[in-house]
Design a protein around this motif. Structure first.
Motif, PDB file in Angstrom:
ATOM      1  N   GLU A 252       0.840  -1.202   0.000  1.00 28.80           N
ATOM      2  CA  GLU A 252       0.000   0.000   0.000  1.00 28.80           C
ATOM      3  C   GLU A 252       0.875   1.253   0.000  1.00 28.80           C
ATOM      4  OE1 GLU A 252      -2.600  -0.461   3.385  1.00 28.80           O
ATOM      5  OE2 GLU A 252      -3.897  -1.879   2.326  1.00 28.80           O
ATOM      6  N   PHE A 253       1.953   1.253   0.796  1.00 32.41           N
ATOM      7  CA  PHE A 253       2.878   2.376   0.842  1.00 32.41           C
ATOM      8  C   PHE A 253       3.519   2.577  -0.534  1.00 32.41           C
ATOM      9  CE2 PHE A 253       6.781   4.644   1.493  1.00 32.41           C
ATOM     10  CZ  PHE A 253       6.575   5.478   2.595  1.00 32.41           C
ATOM     11  N   LEU A 254       4.054   1.498  -1.101  1.00 29.42           N
ATOM     12  CA  LEU A 254       4.754   1.587  -2.382  1.00 29.42           C
ATOM     13  C   LEU A 254       3.828   2.004  -3.520  1.00 29.42           C
ATOM     14  CD1 LEU A 254       6.970  -1.551  -1.905  1.00 29.42           C
ATOM     15  CD2 LEU A 254       7.825   0.791  -2.198  1.00 29.42           C
ATOM     16  N   ARG A 255       2.572   1.566  -3.450  1.00 29.09           N
ATOM     17  CA  ARG A 255       1.614   1.899  -4.511  1.00 29.09           C
ATOM     18  C   ARG A 255       0.777   3.129  -4.179  1.00 29.09           C
ATOM     19  NH1 ARG A 255       0.519  -4.380  -5.431  1.00 29.09           N
ATOM     20  NH2 ARG A 255       2.081  -4.705  -7.063  1.00 29.09           N
ATOM     21  N   ARG A 256       1.080   3.734  -3.031  1.00 30.68           N
ATOM     22  CA  ARG A 256       0.388   4.956  -2.586  1.00 30.68           C
ATOM     23  C   ARG A 256      -1.122   4.763  -2.537  1.00 30.68           C
ATOM     24  NH1 ARG A 256       4.327   8.417  -6.370  1.00 30.68           N
ATOM     25  NH2 ARG A 256       6.056   8.554  -4.933  1.00 30.68           N
TER      26      ARG A 256
ATOM     27  N   GLU B 262       6.855 -12.580  -0.935  1.00 30.73           N
ATOM     28  CA  GLU B 262       5.763 -12.118  -1.810  1.00 30.73           C
ATOM     29  C   GLU B 262       5.912 -10.632  -2.127  1.00 30.73           C
ATOM     30  OE1 GLU B 262       1.670 -13.890  -0.743  1.00 30.73           O
ATOM     31  OE2 GLU B 262       2.853 -14.033   1.104  1.00 30.73           O
ATOM     32  N   VAL B 263       6.274  -9.853  -1.113  1.00 29.76           N
ATOM     33  CA  VAL B 263       6.477  -8.410  -1.316  1.00 29.76           C
ATOM     34  C   VAL B 263       7.593  -8.188  -2.329  1.00 29.76           C
ATOM     35  CG1 VAL B 263       7.205  -6.253  -0.210  1.00 29.76           C
ATOM     36  CG2 VAL B 263       5.617  -7.780   0.981  1.00 29.76           C
TER      37      VAL B 263
ATOM     38  N   LYS C 247       9.514  -6.471  -7.653  1.00 35.35           N
ATOM     39  CA  LYS C 247      10.401  -6.712  -8.793  1.00 35.35           C
ATOM     40  C   LYS C 247       9.665  -7.079 -10.082  1.00 35.35           C
ATOM     41  CE  LYS C 247      14.116  -5.575  -6.665  1.00 35.35           C
ATOM     42  NZ  LYS C 247      14.852  -4.366  -7.054  1.00 35.35           N
ATOM     43  N   THR C 248       8.353  -7.324 -10.011  1.00 34.58           N
ATOM     44  CA  THR C 248       7.586  -7.569 -11.240  1.00 34.58           C
ATOM     45  C   THR C 248       6.707  -6.375 -11.595  1.00 34.58           C
ATOM     46  OG1 THR C 248       5.875  -8.731  -9.984  1.00 34.58           O
ATOM     47  CG2 THR C 248       7.591 -10.088 -11.014  1.00 34.58           C
ATOM     48  N   ASP C 249       6.797  -5.306 -10.822  1.00 34.50           N
ATOM     49  CA  ASP C 249       6.012  -4.098 -11.071  1.00 34.50           C
ATOM     50  C   ASP C 249       6.882  -3.105 -11.840  1.00 34.50           C
ATOM     51  OD1 ASP C 249       5.099  -1.297 -10.538  1.00 34.50           O
ATOM     52  OD2 ASP C 249       3.557  -2.308  -9.335  1.00 34.50           O
ATOM     53  N   GLU C 250       6.456  -2.714 -13.025  1.00 37.46           N
ATOM     54  CA  GLU C 250       7.234  -1.810 -13.880  1.00 37.46           C
ATOM     55  C   GLU C 250       7.629  -0.518 -13.169  1.00 37.46           C
ATOM     56  OE1 GLU C 250       8.893  -1.619 -16.893  1.00 37.46           O
ATOM     57  OE2 GLU C 250       8.565  -3.765 -16.682  1.00 37.46           O
ATOM     58  N   ASP C 251       6.747   0.000 -12.332  1.00 41.03           N
ATOM     59  CA  ASP C 251       7.010   1.267 -11.665  1.00 41.03           C
ATOM     60  C   ASP C 251       7.926   1.119 -10.451  1.00 41.03           C
ATOM     61  OD1 ASP C 251       6.627   4.098 -11.326  1.00 41.03           O
ATOM     62  OD2 ASP C 251       5.318   3.622  -9.625  1.00 41.03           O
ATOM     63  N   LEU C 252       7.986  -0.067  -9.850  1.00 42.31           N
ATOM     64  CA  LEU C 252       8.715  -0.248  -8.598  1.00 42.31           C
ATOM     65  C   LEU C 252      10.015  -1.035  -8.724  1.00 42.31           C
ATOM     66  CD1 LEU C 252       5.672  -1.241  -6.329  1.00 42.31           C
ATOM     67  CD2 LEU C 252       6.661   1.052  -6.629  1.00 42.31           C
TER      68      LEU C 252
END
Length: 149
Positions: free
Chosen positions: A47-51, A77-78, A83-88
């Motif tokens: 939630e923090f990383l994805r705002r 899992e985190v 590492k599979t999220d383009e933005d993160l």
């Protein structure tokens, strides 16, 4: 030292309040001007990383310190989600955990962790480890620019 005049944003994902306090204190003694953020489980971390939710105004971390054994959603899992999220995926993730298990080390590197650090049980050694992370990752390494800069 800071990043372009702004503090380095550090996100600690850790369910143990004692380890949080020690990490915060060790980073405070370090040379890097930083904003320290703490979440207690893997769901909060994402939630923090994805705002999302109460983290809609959260800054993008320059580095994530991630424990593996977390409630709700574990650190593996985190790590995989980051590492599979383009933005993160370019945010460096330092796994900071008590596990010395070879399968954890291999699995987290296979999930593209940037480094794996075993937390010492000894208080003074724990502080030395966190200060070493501070020196290496926040003064030696060039961190990737945030996508929103």
């Amino acid at each position: 030292m800071s990043r372009g005049g702004r503090p380095v944003e550090i996100l600690l994902v850790e369910d143990n309040p004692g380890d949080e306090r020690l990490t915060r204190e060790a980073l405070k003694e370090g040379k890097v001007y930083n904003n320290f953020h703490w979440v207690k489980d893997g769901v909060e971390a994402m939630e923090f990383l994805r705002r999302q939710g109460s983290y809609k105004d959260a800054p993008r971390p320059d580095i994530v310190l991630l424990d593996l054994n977390l409630p709700k959603k574990d650190g593996r899992e985190v790590l995989q989600e980051i590492k599979t999220d383009e933005d993160l995926k370019r945010i460096p993730v330092v796994v900071l955990t008590t596990s010395k298990a070879e399968e954890d080390v291999l699995r987290t590197y296979n999930l593209h962790a940037n480094c794996y650090v075993t937390k010492p049980v000894d208080l003074e050694k724990f502080i030395v480890v966190v200060k070493s992370i501070d020196v290496f990752w926040l003064t030696v390494v060039t961190l990737p620019p945030s996508s929103n800069e």
